[in-house]
Every structure is written in structure tokens, then in C-alpha cells.
Enzyme design. Structure first.
Site, PDB file in Angstrom:
ATOM      1  N   HIS A 127       2.928   7.386   3.527  1.00 37.46           N
ATOM      2  CA  HIS A 127       1.810   6.590   3.023  1.00 37.46           C
ATOM      3  C   HIS A 127       1.976   6.518   1.506  1.00 37.46           C
ATOM      4  CE1 HIS A 127      -2.425   5.148   4.257  1.00 37.46           C
ATOM      5  NE2 HIS A 127      -2.302   4.839   2.975  1.00 37.46           N
ATOM      6  N   GLU A 162       1.815   0.440   6.191  1.00 42.56           N
ATOM      7  CA  GLU A 162       1.757  -0.790   5.394  1.00 42.56           C
ATOM      8  C   GLU A 162       2.966  -0.980   4.492  1.00 42.56           C
ATOM      9  OE1 GLU A 162      -2.010  -0.763   3.332  1.00 42.56           O
ATOM     10  OE2 GLU A 162      -3.155  -0.911   5.184  1.00 42.56           O
ATOM     11  N   ASN A 180      -3.619  -2.437  10.723  1.00 42.24           N
ATOM     12  CA  ASN A 180      -4.695  -2.260   9.743  1.00 42.24           C
ATOM     13  C   ASN A 180      -5.248  -3.637   9.415  1.00 42.24           C
ATOM     14  OD1 ASN A 180      -3.860   0.374   9.721  1.00 42.24           O
ATOM     15  ND2 ASN A 180      -3.141   0.397   7.611  1.00 42.24           N
ATOM     16  N   GLU A 192      -6.628   1.192  10.760  1.00 42.69           N
ATOM     17  CA  GLU A 192      -7.543   1.154   9.609  1.00 42.69           C
ATOM     18  C   GLU A 192      -8.428  -0.076   9.694  1.00 42.69           C
ATOM     19  OE1 GLU A 192      -5.868   1.408   5.653  1.00 42.69           O
ATOM     20  OE2 GLU A 192      -4.447   2.949   6.284  1.00 42.69           O
ATOM     21  N   TYR A 202      -8.258  -5.791   7.302  1.00 45.22           N
ATOM     22  CA  TYR A 202      -9.359  -5.816   6.334  1.00 45.22           C
ATOM     23  C   TYR A 202      -9.889  -7.215   6.071  1.00 45.22           C
ATOM     24  CZ  TYR A 202      -8.435  -0.940   5.266  1.00 45.22           C
ATOM     25  OH  TYR A 202      -8.299   0.424   5.369  1.00 45.22           O
ATOM     26  N   ARG A 232      -6.501  10.538  11.805  1.00 44.30           N
ATOM     27  CA  ARG A 232      -5.230   9.992  11.307  1.00 44.30           C
ATOM     28  C   ARG A 232      -5.060  10.399   9.842  1.00 44.30           C
ATOM     29  NH1 ARG A 232      -3.983   4.679   8.685  1.00 44.30           N
ATOM     30  NH2 ARG A 232      -1.730   4.649   8.669  1.00 44.30           N
TER      31      ARG A 232
HETATM   32  O1  IFM Z   1      -6.935   2.849   0.791  1.00 41.00           O
HETATM   33  C1  IFM Z   1      -6.084   1.944   1.413  1.00 41.00           C
HETATM   34  C2  IFM Z   1      -5.111   2.649   2.324  1.00 41.00           C
HETATM   35  O2  IFM Z   1      -4.390   3.619   1.645  1.00 41.00           O
HETATM   36  C3  IFM Z   1      -4.156   1.661   2.927  1.00 41.00           C
HETATM   37  N1  IFM Z   1      -4.844   0.561   3.530  1.00 41.00           N
HETATM   38  C4  IFM Z   1      -5.874  -0.084   2.781  1.00 41.00           C
HETATM   39  C5  IFM Z   1      -6.850   0.937   2.226  1.00 41.00           C
HETATM   40  C6  IFM Z   1      -7.945   0.243   1.409  1.00 41.00           C
HETATM   41  O3  IFM Z   1      -7.377  -0.452   0.347  1.00 41.00           O
END
Ligand code: IFM
Length: 443
Positions: A122, A167, A293, A347, A295, A78
Site C-alpha cells: 500500500h 491501487e 475500491n 474500499e 469512490y 483489511r
Molecule cells: O486513503 C486512501 C487509501 O489509502 C487508498 N484509497 C483511497 C483512500 C482515500 O483517498
């Protein structure tokens, strides 16, 4: 325990990057400046005072990097296209040299049997469009649709999937809400209008690409989290509900239900976006996949000082709470709320302060992080969530936006002085994990 074979077949295993974070060559072969080039040039914006001029020099080293991707044994890669590389002003003439780069990259990936998952935006808006008002200017949505159509025309039949945005919550809220990201505006009202324009541009781009290439697989990538109240108090619960509405539902409801969440709209009050007739219909159209995504979760405490989250699995080098079960909770919640298309985890990964010692990078915490998130993902899938792939963020250490090069998310270490790549233990683990799939030869 080896859970590789508990994932359904086929399942897409991948790695992810984005253009500005790795390519460098920021003014090579006719590339125009982006808002991130400008933002980096303004003192005080980037913690280590760095920029994207060289980054991982991927523009020149893409062959070597695709070799590394292929050697990992992943199914897919990706990456994003830098809009100002292929259309320096964001309107008007295309830059053939820029398109040639992505043509070479796609050729190399195809030769190695790696599928391409492309993101159109992006975060690197052509600066020329910013000079005309950027995402606050509705016209930018139409320029984005033109760009999307052209990418679909040239590459639609060579890529597995195209995501419009990565995002948009970040583009709007960090770019326009608190000035942490380019273009560096701190005006929550503008951030809300920008979020509407980003969604509108997604819809316009979807229509443009569908008309151009009816067979293309199209979607959007959102950063998402659950919002957990710190305590059972009414104040904490209300805060969590509002946070979820303002972040996750703010993007999901328009796409899947055709309206903004009432709770968030009420909270925005006079700052609510200007919506023109027909906008919501443009935004609310079927997508072929949703990129998620994940985290961390959002922890909501209305107390002063706030009640901290329980120290469970610790935090990453970004200071982000490690909370793998949040991925399961999020996916199950989304499944309950929306009529979802197939999902890709586009992600997931962590930053750690990795060092090369004796040709090796021992990043055991990253391995544990990924393993825990994959277990949570599998759990959600076994409870009926249709997830078709997982992309580890990131292939390489790279430019981590306003943190510069100080935060390392890669499974491959980059020595920025020499551009030397070193596989971290996590890369070796991921390669072995993927290759344990039934029918695959051990690496
Ligand atoms: O590096 C970033 C990415 O560009 C977008 N999502 C979160 C990642 C980590 O912060």
C-alpha cells in the site's frame, strides 16, 4: 429501510486501513524508511506539513484498535504490511521485530474472531529500493516477489486473503505521473513503465505465493470508476472511452486478457511500456478475488471550460462527487467485459470535516453515503455480480497522503493530540447495520 438481510449469507463485512496511514513508529524496532517517509520530509509535499512518524500510533495501540474492530461486529479487517518494517532495505535480511508486530496483530484478530485480509503493498516502498531506481527498475519486481513469498510462508495459513497491490493506478500515475504522491516524479512516460512493472510484480508475486502456499487466497486491489461523457458530443465520448481504457482497462486487460487495451496503447504512442517476452503471461494468471475500491466516477468533458457534473448528491470533503449509482454501473460493466473471480469492495467511504461535540461525532452524511453505496452494490449483486464482501474505508481517521491529517475518512474519530478514539455516529450505525443480520444478536 434495513437491507442487511438482502445481502447473501455469508457476506464479509469489514473495515480497512493501511500501514503508513495508521501505524506510526516509523523507525521503531528496526523499521527502514519508506518512500513516504522521504516524501513527507521534503517541504511542500504534504498540505499540513505532517508525516507518518506517529499517525494513529497503531503500532503501539493495536490491541485497543482490534478491540474497537471486534466491538463493531465486523467479520474482517483489511490492513497492509509495511514492507520496510519487515525488510528494511527491501532485499536481504528480514526484520524479525517487524514480523513480530504482524504476528501479534494476527494473534489478536484471531482471538477476537476477526478475519485478516492483508495487502502487501500500500505504497510504502523501502527507500533503499527507491535509491536503486524504485518501480522503474525491473529488479524491484523480483524483490517484491521475494517479499510476497516470505509473507505467504509465515502468514499464509493465518490470513483469509492476500492482495499483492493496492491501487497500482495511484502508485504509477500519482507517484510518477504528476508527483502528487511518493516518490514525487512528474514524468508520464515513467508512469507508464512503472505501471507495467507493478503489474509484472503482481504476477511474479502471485506465482511465488502460489508455489509457497497453494491454499492461499490471492488477488489484487484496483481503484476503479466508470468514465462518463459530459455530453453526447463525439469529443466527450471519445475522451471518456480513452479515460476508461487508460485507467480501468489498463490494469484489468493484462490481468484477465493478457494484453494492454489497444486504444490506450495507441494513445501512449512512443511512451508505451517496454514489455519483455513472457511478461504478459506472468501477469495474466488466475486470481482468486478482485478487490475493487470505489469512490467516484470520472466525468469527461472536452470543452473549455469543462462542463461540470450535475450537482446531485454533492461532493465530499475531498471535493469528490458523490455518485453511488456509479458503483452499480461499474460492477455491471466489469461483469460484461471480463470473466471475473469473486469481487470484494475493498474500499468505499468518504472524508468529512468531523468534530467531536459532547463526546459525539454527528456524521450523518457519511451514513447516507454508505447506505446509498450499499443499495447500489446490492442492486448490482441482484443483477448477477458476485460480490462477497464490503470494507468501509476507513476504520480510523488517518494520514490521508498528501492531504495529511486534514481529511478524515474514519468511522472512528482520532484526536491526534491525545490519540483518543471516539466512535462516530457512522460507526454506531455500521455496527447496528451489521448486527441486524439474521442469526446475530443485536449489539
Ligand atoms: O486513503 C486512501 C487509501 O489509502 C487508498 N484509497 C483511497 C483512500 C482515500 O483517498
Amino acid at each position: 429501510m434495513n437491507i442487511t438481510n438482502q445481502f447473501p449469507m455469508p457476506f464479509t463485512w469489514g473495515v480497512a486501513t493501511s500501514a503508513f496511514q495508521i501505524e506510526g513508529a516509523s523507525s521503531t524496532d528496526g523499521k527502514g524508511p519508506s518512500i513516504w517517509d522521504t516524501f513527507c520530509s521534503q517541504p511542500g509535499n504534504i498540505k499540513d506539513h505532517s508525516d507518518g512518524t506517529v499517525a494513529c500510533d497503531h503500532y503501539h495501540r493495536y490491541r485497543e484498535d482490534v478491540g474497537l474492530i471486534a466491538a463493531l461486529g465486523v467479520d474482517a479487517y483489511r490492513f497492509s504490511i509495511a514492507w520496510p518494517r519487515v525488510q528494511p532495505d527491501g532485499k536481504g535480511a528480514w526484520n524479525e521485530a517487524g514480523f513480530d508486530f504482524y504476528d501479534r496483530l494476527l494473534t489478536e484478530l484471531a482471538a477476537r474472531g476477526v478475519k485478516a485480509h492483508v495487502t502487501l503493498y500500500h505504497w510504502d516502498l523501502p527507500q533503499a529500493l527507491q535509491d536503486d531506481g524504485g518501480w522503474l527498475n525491473r529488479d524491484t519486481c523480483h524483490r517484491f516477489a521475494d517479499y510476497a513469498r516470505e509473507v505467504a510462508r509465515r502468514f499464509g495459513n493465518r490470513v483469509e486473503a492476500i492482495a499483492t497491490h493496492n491501487e497500482p493506478w495511484c502508485s504509477a500515475n500519482l507517484g510518477y505521473g504528476n508527483a502528487q504522491f511518493a516518490p514525487g516524479v512528474a514524468d508520464p512516460r515513467q508512469a507508464i513503465q512503472v505501471s507495467h512493472h507493478l503489474l509484472l510484480s503482481h504476477g511474479l508475486a502471485m506465482s511465488a505465493m502460489r508455489a509457497q502456499d497453494p491454499g492461499a487466497r490471492l488477488g489484487i486491489v484496483l481503484n476503479q470508476w466508470t468514465a462518463d461523457p459530459a455530453t453526447d458530443s463525439d469529443a466527450d465520448r471519445a475522451m471518456a472511452e480513452l479515460e476508461y481504457a487508460r485507467s480501468v482497462q489498463w490494469f484489468m486487460d493484462p490481468i484477465f486478457k493478457g494484453h494492454y487495451p489497444a486504444l490506450a496503447l495507441r494513445a501512449h504512442g512512443a511512451d508505451a511500456p517496454v514489455i519483455q517476452a513472457g511478461d504478459m503471461e506472468v501477469i495474466c494468471q488466475p486470481i482468486d478475488f478482485l478487490g475493487c475500491n470505489y469512490y467516484f466516477r470520472s466525468w469527461c468533458s472536452a470543452a473549455t471550460p469543462p462542463v461540470p457534473p450535475p450537482a446531485r448528491d454533492g461532493v465530499t470533503d475531498m471535493g469528490w462527487e458523490i455518485y453511488p449509482q456509479g458503483l452499480r454501473e461499474l460492477l455491471l460493466k466489469l461483469k460484461g467485459e471480463y470473466d471475473l473471480p469473486p469481487i470484494y469492495i475493498t474500499e468505499n467511504g468518504m472524508a468529512s470535516a468531523d468534530l467531536v461535540q459532547d463526546e459525539r461525532v454527528a456524521d450523518a452524511r457519511r451514513i447516507a453515503y454508505v447506505q446509498a453505496h450499499l443499495a447500489a452494490l446490492l442492486d448490482a449483486m441482484q443483477q448477477g455480480v458476485d460480490v462477497q464482501g464490503y470494507f468501509l474505508w476507513s476504520l480510523l481517521d488517518n494520514f490521508e497522503w498528501n492531504s495529511g491529517y486534514a481529511k478524515r475518512f474514519g468511522i472512528i474519530h482520532v484526536d491526534y493530540a491525545t490519540q483518543r478514539r471516539t466512535l462516530k455516529d457512522s460507526a454506531i450505525w455500521y455496527r447496528n447495520f451489521i448486527n441486524q443480520r439474521a442469526g446475530r444478536e443485536a449489539a
